[in-house]
Scaffold this active site. Structure first.
Site, PDB file in Angstrom:
ATOM      1  N   CYS A  24       0.706  -1.144   0.013  1.00  0.00           N
ATOM      2  CA  CYS A  24      -0.060   0.108  -0.169  1.00  0.00           C
ATOM      3  C   CYS A  24       0.960   1.160  -0.041  1.00  0.00           C
ATOM      4  CB  CYS A  24      -0.810  -0.128   1.082  1.00  0.00           C
ATOM      5  SG  CYS A  24      -2.300   1.343   1.093  1.00  0.00           S
ATOM      6  N   ASP A  81      -8.440  -3.164  -7.474  1.00  0.00           N
ATOM      7  CA  ASP A  81      -8.092  -2.395  -6.315  1.00  0.00           C
ATOM      8  C   ASP A  81      -8.601  -0.702  -6.756  1.00  0.00           C
ATOM      9  OD1 ASP A  81      -6.684  -0.334  -4.543  1.00  0.00           O
ATOM     10  OD2 ASP A  81      -5.048  -1.503  -4.750  1.00  0.00           O
ATOM     11  N   HIS A  95      -7.762  -4.359  -3.094  1.00  0.00           N
ATOM     12  CA  HIS A  95      -6.746  -3.633  -2.488  1.00  0.00           C
ATOM     13  C   HIS A  95      -6.435  -4.501  -1.131  1.00  0.00           C
ATOM     14  CE1 HIS A  95      -4.158  -0.545  -1.257  1.00  0.00           C
ATOM     15  NE2 HIS A  95      -4.788  -0.355   0.070  1.00  0.00           N
TER      16      HIS A  95
END
Length: 244
Positions: free
Chosen positions: A125, A183, A214
Site C-alpha cells: 500500500c 483495487d 486492495h
C-alpha cells in the site's frame, strides 16, 4: 530458520524512529530488506510478513513510517478510526521525510555486523510507494512494490520536482511491481501511467497484475487472497535471491 526480534530507536532529522528488526538467529551476516508497512504501521500482518521474509535468510527492518506524528510504538487498528488517522498522517508527511528516514536506516545498517551490505526494499500500500521511494537510494539494489498507492497521483506532499515519478532517473536497481486489478485506490489508468513513465525512463522492472482487491496480501480481513499472497512473496524472494 529461527527468527529473533529486537527494537532499535534510530535518530532521524525529524525525530526518533522506532525500527523493528527481524533476522535469523546467530551471528551470520545476511542481505537486508527495508520493509514498509501500510498506514497502520507494524500490525500483526506486517510483522508476519517481515518474519516470513526473514525466515528465507534475510534481515528485515520495519520502520514506523509516521514516527514524527505518533508516540513511539503506535499501531493503528484496521478500523475506520485507524484508517482515518493513518490517512491523515499520510497527508501530513512529505516525501523528503521518508528520504531522510531511508538515509538514516542505510547509514545505521552499514555498522551492523549482521548486515552484509546488500540492501533491498519491499512494502504494501503506501509502503509499496515508500519501497519505491527507497529505490532512489543507490544502495538499494532490488525493490518489491505491492499495490503501491499514490505513484500515479500527488496525494503524498512533495515539493516541485520531488514526486517519485519525477525522480526515476535516480533508480539504479531492479523493481518488481505487483498490482490488484480490482483495487479502487489504483485504477487501470493510474497503473498505465506508472507503467508508461517507468518504461520511458528505461528502468529494469517486472510488472504483474492479478485479480485481487486492495490489501489482498494482508492476512486479516475479507480481502485476503492466500494464493495471490504466496505468488507475490515468491516473486519477491526470486527478485531478492537474484539481486542480493
Amino acid at each position: 530458520m529461527i527468527i529473533q526480534k529486537h527494537v532499535v530507536d534510530l535518530p532521524t532529522p525529524t525525530g526518533m524512529m522506532r525500527t523493528y528488526v527481524h533476522r535469523p538467529e546467530g551471528d551470520k551476516a545476511y542481505p537486508t530488506i527495508l520493509l514498509y508497512s501500510e498506514i497502520f504501521q507494524q500490525t500483526g500482518p506486517i510483522e508476519r510478513s517481515a518474519r516470513l521474509m526473514a525466515g528465507h535468510g534475510y534481515a528485515v527492518i520495519v520502520p514506523e513510517i509516521f514516527h514524527e506524528l505518533n508516540p513511539i510504538g503506535t499501531v493503528l487498528a484496521y478500523d475506520q478510526a485507524g484508517s482515518d488517522k493513518g490517512n491523515g498522517d499520510k497527508a501530513s508527511k512529505s516525501v523528503e521525510g521518508y528520504d531522510s528516514d531511508n538515509q538514516a536506516m542505510i547509514t545505521w545498517l552499514a555498522n551492523q555486523p549482521w548486515c552484509n551490505g546488500q540492501i533491498g526494499a519491499m512494502g504494501f500500500c503506501i509502503g509499496g510507494h515508500l519501497a519505491f521511494r527507497a529505490a532512489l537510494q543507490p544502495q538499494v539494489k532490488a525493490t518489491a512494490c505491492f499495490y503501491a498507492t499514490d505513484l500515479h497521483s500527488n496525494a503524498i506532499p512533495n515539493q516541485p520536482g520531488q514526486h517519485s515519478m519525477d525522480k526515476l532517473a535516480d533508480i539504479s536497481g531492479e523493481l518488481m511491481m505487483f498490482w490488484g486489478k480490482q483495487d479502487p485506490h489504483i485504477p487501470a489508468t493510474g497503473r498505465a501511467l506508472v507503467y508508461q513513465k517507468m518504461s520511458e525512463a528505461g528502468l529494469n522492472f517486472s510488472w504483474h497484475e492479478v485479480n485481487g482487491q486492495h490489501a489482498f496480501m494482508r492476512d486479516e480481513g475479507l480481502r485476503y487472497d492466500a494464493q495471490l499472497a504466496m505468488r507475490g512473496y515468491q516473486l519477491a524472494l526470486d527478485l531478492f535471491g537474484r539481486c542480493l
